[in-house]
Design a protein around this motif. Structure first.
Motif, short mmCIF file in Angstrom:
data_model
loop_
_atom_site.label_atom_id
_atom_site.label_comp_id
_atom_site.label_asym_id
_atom_site.label_seq_id
_atom_site.Cartn_x
_atom_site.Cartn_y
_atom_site.Cartn_z
N THR A 110 -22.73 85.13 -32.84
CA THR A 110 -22.36 85.15 -34.26
C THR A 110 -21.57 86.42 -34.58
OG1 THR A 110 -24.30 83.86 -34.89
CG2 THR A 110 -23.23 85.14 -36.62
N ASN A 111 -22.07 87.57 -34.13
CA ASN A 111 -21.35 88.84 -34.36
C ASN A 111 -19.97 88.79 -33.71
OD1 ASN A 111 -23.42 90.04 -35.84
ND2 ASN A 111 -24.43 90.84 -34.01
N ASN A 112 -19.93 88.30 -32.47
CA ASN A 112 -18.66 88.19 -31.75
C ASN A 112 -17.69 87.27 -32.47
OD1 ASN A 112 -18.84 88.63 -28.17
ND2 ASN A 112 -19.81 89.84 -29.75
N MET A 113 -18.22 86.16 -32.99
CA MET A 113 -17.38 85.19 -33.67
C MET A 113 -16.73 85.80 -34.91
SD MET A 113 -18.38 81.51 -35.36
CE MET A 113 -19.42 81.10 -33.99
N LEU A 114 -17.54 86.48 -35.70
CA LEU A 114 -17.02 87.11 -36.92
C LEU A 114 -15.99 88.19 -36.58
CD1 LEU A 114 -20.35 87.33 -38.93
CD2 LEU A 114 -18.44 85.79 -39.39
N ASP A 115 -16.31 88.99 -35.57
CA ASP A 115 -15.37 90.04 -35.14
C ASP A 115 -14.06 89.42 -34.66
OD1 ASP A 115 -17.24 91.95 -35.72
OD2 ASP A 115 -17.90 92.24 -33.64
N GLY A 116 -14.18 88.33 -33.87
CA GLY A 116 -13.00 87.67 -33.32
C GLY A 116 -12.13 87.05 -34.40
N ILE A 117 -12.75 86.43 -35.40
CA ILE A 117 -11.98 85.80 -36.48
C ILE A 117 -11.22 86.87 -37.27
CG2 ILE A 117 -12.21 84.61 -38.70
CD1 ILE A 117 -14.54 83.01 -37.43
N ILE A 118 -11.88 87.97 -37.56
CA ILE A 118 -11.23 89.05 -38.30
C ILE A 118 -10.10 89.68 -37.47
CG2 ILE A 118 -11.57 91.35 -39.31
CD1 ILE A 118 -14.46 90.39 -40.02
N ALA A 119 -10.37 89.91 -36.18
CA ALA A 119 -9.36 90.52 -35.31
C ALA A 119 -8.13 89.62 -35.14
CB ALA A 119 -9.97 90.82 -33.94
#
Length: 350
Positions: A70-79
């Motif tokens: 979940t953390n990775n997903m949010l970081d990836g979407i923002i990046a």
């Protein structure tokens, strides 16, 4: 040659000893093998194939994996939002914390459903602890997990000194038709067994997914633009000729009406149907499905308009003319909405 009883007993004892050695060696190997990262990964595969949730949970720390993903997903979407200014990304980071609980709930539900049934989708819309409604399937689709195909284990690196291991899990993401290798971390447990505790590069996967989706949309927009320009050029010319004939005000003439009907049936409708067929043959990315459906429905309504208009030229029934006019209004409304949506999508993928 006849063997003595003593010799027979010796042979029998040797055979028993050999069997015990083989069994003992096999058991020793098995006891060793089941306490390796390789065995854990194999056991996870089998638990999914057998739809055994308990066995799956034995070898996967689901809570930890889902929280990290979940953390990775949010970081990836923002990046992946490269066209956003830095202050907007900071604001998105703050907002992301609001969506973390629903995403965790969706991923946990989806993963459990996948192991249990073989399908990520559940069709459920549930509420989180704060009462916010969660469309689990929508979140799962955005994560790209629903379109993964397992291809095999790429590598396993074990560090026996600190009881950790990293494995490369090969997958193909069918939505963008690209391979990816997940970096999966395992840890040795107190009982000697190994457990998957995290997926460490899910943000890279999300970025690759978003980049792939953007390229797919660019290809779609480029391909459909060429189709529309090619077909509508001839269509516009034929419609202009039709309108010019209508402006002459000679619809009272049966010959004029017959000529107009022939133009519609032999020139305009074939062009519209060619446009419709060309659009139907295009591969459509998920994020462009709404736009594509608008284009197809606009084309369908325009075909209905000309079919009704040609019919009216024959029967002169006002009801038929009204139906034609209604279909033309629908077509123009959907074309307008499709153009607005196209511009919005183009702005998002710059």
């Amino acid at each position: 040659m006849v063997l003595s009883m003593r010799t027979k007993l010796k042979i029998f004892a040797a055979a028993i000893l050999l069997v015990l050695v083989v069994i003992g060696g096999g058991l020793a190997y098995f006891n060793f093998y089941v306490k390796t990262p390789e065995y854990t990964l194999k056991a996870i595969q089998e638990s999914i194939q057998n739809h055994d949730v308990d066995e799956f949970n034995k070898y996967v720390n689901v809570d930890n994996v889902v929280a990290g993903v979940t953390n990775n997903m949010l970081d990836g979407i923002i990046a992946s939002q490269t066209n956003l200014p830095e202050e907007a990304k900071v604001a998105m980071n703050s907002l992301a914390t609001m969506f973390k609980a629903p995403i965790v709930a969706s991923l946990q539900e989806g993963l459990n459903n996948y192991v249990k049934t073989g399908s990520w989708q559940s069709g459920n819309i549930t509420a989180d602890a704060q009462g916010a409604m969660i469309n689990s399937d929508m979140i799962l689709e955005q994560s790209g997990l629903t379109d993964l195909t397992f291809e095999g284990i790429d590598y396993i690196n074990t560090n026996e000194d600190n009881g950790t291991a990293e494995a490369g899990i090969k997958v193909t993401q069918s939505e963008i038709n690209q391979p990816f290798v997940f970096k999966v971390s395992l840890e040795e447990q107190a009982d000697g067994y190994w457990k998957v505790v995290s997926v460490d590069n899910f943000s890279d996967f999300i970025k690759a997914l978003e980049d792939g989706r953007k390229e797919f949309i660019k290809d779609y927009l480029s391909q459909t633009a060429l189709i529309i320009i090619d077909k509508e050029k001839i269509l516009t010319e034929n419609e202009a000729n039709l309108n010019a004939a209508l402006n002459l005000g000679t619809l009272g003439s049966s010959q004029t009406r017959t000529d107009l009907k022939n133009d519609i049936e032999n020139k305009i409708l074939p062009q519209l149907k060619e446009l419709q067929e060309a659009l139907q043959s295009v591969e459509v990315p998920k994020s462009a499905e709404t736009l594509h459906n608008l284009r197809l429905k606009a084309c369908e309504s325009k075909i209905a308009y000309y079919q009704d208009y040609a019919k009216w030229l024959d029967n002169k029934d006002i009801k038929t003319l009204r139906e034609a006019t209604d279909n033309l209004k629908k077509a123009k409304t959907m074309e307008y909405e499709a153009n607005l949506l196209t511009k919005r999508i183009e702005g998002q993928i710059k």
